[in-house]
Design a protein around this motif. Structure first.
Motif, mmCIF file in Angstrom:
data_model
loop_
_atom_site.group_PDB
_atom_site.id
_atom_site.type_symbol
_atom_site.label_atom_id
_atom_site.label_comp_id
_atom_site.label_asym_id
_atom_site.label_seq_id
_atom_site.Cartn_x
_atom_site.Cartn_y
_atom_site.Cartn_z
ATOM 1 N N LEU A 117 25.982 50.873 14.462
ATOM 2 C CA LEU A 117 25.077 51.954 14.067
ATOM 3 C C LEU A 117 23.677 51.588 14.505
ATOM 4 O O LEU A 117 23.208 50.471 14.245
ATOM 5 N N LEU A 118 23.006 52.522 15.163
ATOM 6 C CA LEU A 118 21.689 52.283 15.741
ATOM 7 C C LEU A 118 20.653 53.145 15.032
ATOM 8 O O LEU A 118 20.807 54.362 14.957
ATOM 9 N N LYS A 119 19.595 52.509 14.513
ATOM 10 C CA LYS A 119 18.478 53.220 13.906
ATOM 11 C C LYS A 119 17.287 53.126 14.846
ATOM 12 O O LYS A 119 16.801 52.034 15.132
ATOM 13 N N LEU A 120 16.831 54.271 15.327
ATOM 14 C CA LEU A 120 15.779 54.321 16.335
ATOM 15 C C LEU A 120 14.445 54.656 15.683
ATOM 16 O O LEU A 120 14.292 55.720 15.087
ATOM 17 N N SER A 149 13.348 55.201 10.807
ATOM 18 C CA SER A 149 14.806 55.162 10.699
ATOM 19 C C SER A 149 15.280 53.834 10.139
ATOM 20 O O SER A 149 16.248 53.778 9.364
ATOM 21 N N GLY A 150 14.602 52.752 10.523
ATOM 22 C CA GLY A 150 15.006 51.435 10.050
ATOM 23 C C GLY A 150 14.787 51.239 8.565
ATOM 24 O O GLY A 150 15.397 50.339 7.961
ATOM 25 N N GLN A 151 13.940 52.048 7.947
ATOM 26 C CA GLN A 151 13.669 51.918 6.514
ATOM 27 C C GLN A 151 14.563 52.793 5.651
ATOM 28 O O GLN A 151 14.443 52.793 4.427
ATOM 29 N N LEU A 152 15.475 53.558 6.275
ATOM 30 C CA LEU A 152 16.390 54.397 5.513
ATOM 31 C C LEU A 152 17.549 53.573 4.965
ATOM 32 O O LEU A 152 18.006 52.611 5.592
ATOM 33 N N ASP A 153 18.030 53.974 3.810
ATOM 34 C CA ASP A 153 19.170 53.312 3.182
ATOM 35 C C ASP A 153 20.455 53.920 3.736
ATOM 36 O O ASP A 153 20.778 55.076 3.454
ATOM 37 N N THR A 154 21.189 53.153 4.528
ATOM 38 C CA THR A 154 22.455 53.608 5.106
ATOM 39 C C THR A 154 23.611 52.731 4.628
ATOM 40 O O THR A 154 24.593 52.537 5.343
ATOM 41 N N VAL A 187 27.654 52.534 21.329
ATOM 42 C CA VAL A 187 27.183 52.764 19.962
ATOM 43 C C VAL A 187 27.965 53.922 19.359
ATOM 44 O O VAL A 187 28.257 54.905 20.042
ATOM 45 N N ASP A 188 28.281 53.809 18.065
ATOM 46 C CA ASP A 188 29.054 54.845 17.386
ATOM 47 C C ASP A 188 28.171 55.893 16.703
ATOM 48 O O ASP A 188 28.539 57.059 16.636
ATOM 49 N N VAL A 189 27.018 55.483 16.163
ATOM 50 C CA VAL A 189 26.128 56.388 15.435
ATOM 51 C C VAL A 189 24.683 56.049 15.787
ATOM 52 O O VAL A 189 24.316 54.869 15.846
ATOM 53 N N CYS A 190 23.865 57.078 16.018
ATOM 54 C CA CYS A 190 22.421 56.919 16.225
ATOM 55 C C CYS A 190 21.684 57.738 15.167
ATOM 56 O O CYS A 190 22.029 58.897 14.930
ATOM 57 N N GLN A 229 24.645 47.170 11.840
ATOM 58 C CA GLN A 229 23.577 48.162 11.901
ATOM 59 C C GLN A 229 22.327 47.506 12.482
ATOM 60 O O GLN A 229 21.846 46.487 11.973
ATOM 61 N N VAL A 230 21.813 48.104 13.548
ATOM 62 C CA VAL A 230 20.697 47.538 14.313
ATOM 63 C C VAL A 230 19.504 48.465 14.218
ATOM 64 O O VAL A 230 19.626 49.673 14.429
ATOM 65 N N ASN A 231 18.342 47.908 13.890
ATOM 66 C CA ASN A 231 17.088 48.665 13.820
ATOM 67 C C ASN A 231 16.270 48.381 15.080
ATOM 68 O O ASN A 231 15.904 47.235 15.344
ATOM 69 N N VAL A 232 15.983 49.437 15.834
ATOM 70 C CA VAL A 232 15.220 49.317 17.081
ATOM 71 C C VAL A 232 13.868 49.977 16.882
ATOM 72 O O VAL A 232 13.784 51.140 16.488
ATOM 73 N N SER A 233 12.811 49.235 17.169
ATOM 74 C CA SER A 233 11.453 49.758 17.008
ATOM 75 C C SER A 233 10.524 49.054 17.985
ATOM 76 O O SER A 233 10.698 47.854 18.251
#
Length: 250
Positions: A45-48, A52-57, A92-95, A65-69
């Protein structure tokens, strides 16, 4: 219609607290994502973006789960531009792309990068600000263009869905939330009856939207050639008509 490509610079959000009532927006987005996260399966799972990286998933069953910033912060896993992702195609399965298209110079390229990295059937979750809302109307106030969230370019959900459709995504959900102007200093508790009215009668007027799309890949159907059996060659009989008449006469 304004062009999507723009190099206008302005303040960009790094945390949800940079927005007026940012925590309220974050909680509303997380509440709607919780209904979809358990349906998404895979390995990555990719958080762009920083938001996005601060959301609770945590409700998502995907373990990695990878946070890209582009900005180094506490929850950033990979420091990179979200329009130039350092990942392979179909990996990647989810962005998740939360409130990022408004503050980037080329939102088209960001969506193309997300499409490139997603596997066939992968999910893309996008959130943003709706220009046809109370928050969008507040953009008409003087000096609002230098303040968050109005320093960005608000794209209508219909326009974002057109971009996704051209890339080959299937829109499976379109939700609106936060029926308030989000002006700094306003109290959201005063507008509870107004929010209930809008949820029932003015649903498209939500200040924020969330889109859930799935990457479509049309299967290649081989076209079989239509073979026609050639008729057998039969030589023509010379004077066949005369022979038939002679036989009849005899």
């Amino acid at each position: 219609m304004k062009p999507a490509l723009s190099f206008r610079s302005g303040p960009k959000p790094l945390t949800w607290s940079d927005f007026p009532h940012g925590d309220y927006i974050k909680v509303g987005l997380e509440r709607r994502m919780k209904a979809w996260l358990p349906r998404m399966f895979g390995y990555h799972l990719l958080k762009l973006g920083s938001l996005s990286g601060q959301l609770d998933t945590s409700k998502c069953v995907i373990p990695h789960q990878v946070n890209v910033s582009p900005n180094q912060c506490k929850k950033t896993s990979v420091v990179a531009e979200i329009d130039e992702l350092p990942f392979s195609e179909h990996s990647v399965d989810v962005c998740v792309l939360a409130h990022s298209l408004e503050y980037e110079s080329d939102p088209h390229h960001i969506l193309r990068e997300a499409h490139r990295t997603l596997i066939p059937g992968g999910y893309l979750v996008i959130s943003g600000f709706n220009p046809f809302s109370l928050c969008g109307l507040a953009n008409l106030l003087p000096f609002s263009s230098q303040k968050l969230p109005w320093s960005g370019r608000f794209f209508t959900p219909a326009r974002v869905k057109d971009w996704l459709d051209l890339l080959g995504f299937e829109i499976i959900s379109d939700e609106r939330f936060v029926y308030a102007s989000l002006a700094r200093g306003s109290r959201l508790s005063r507008f509870a009856p107004w929010r209930r009215f809008c949820r029932h009668y003015l649903k498209p007027m939500g200040s924020c939207y969330m889109l859930v799309a799935r990457k479509r890949v049309a299967p290649l159907t081989p076209i079989k050639p239509k073979w026609h059996a050639r008729p057998k060659w039969a030589p023509a009989v010379k004077n066949a008509g005369l022979r038939q008449t002679r036989n009849k006469s005899n």
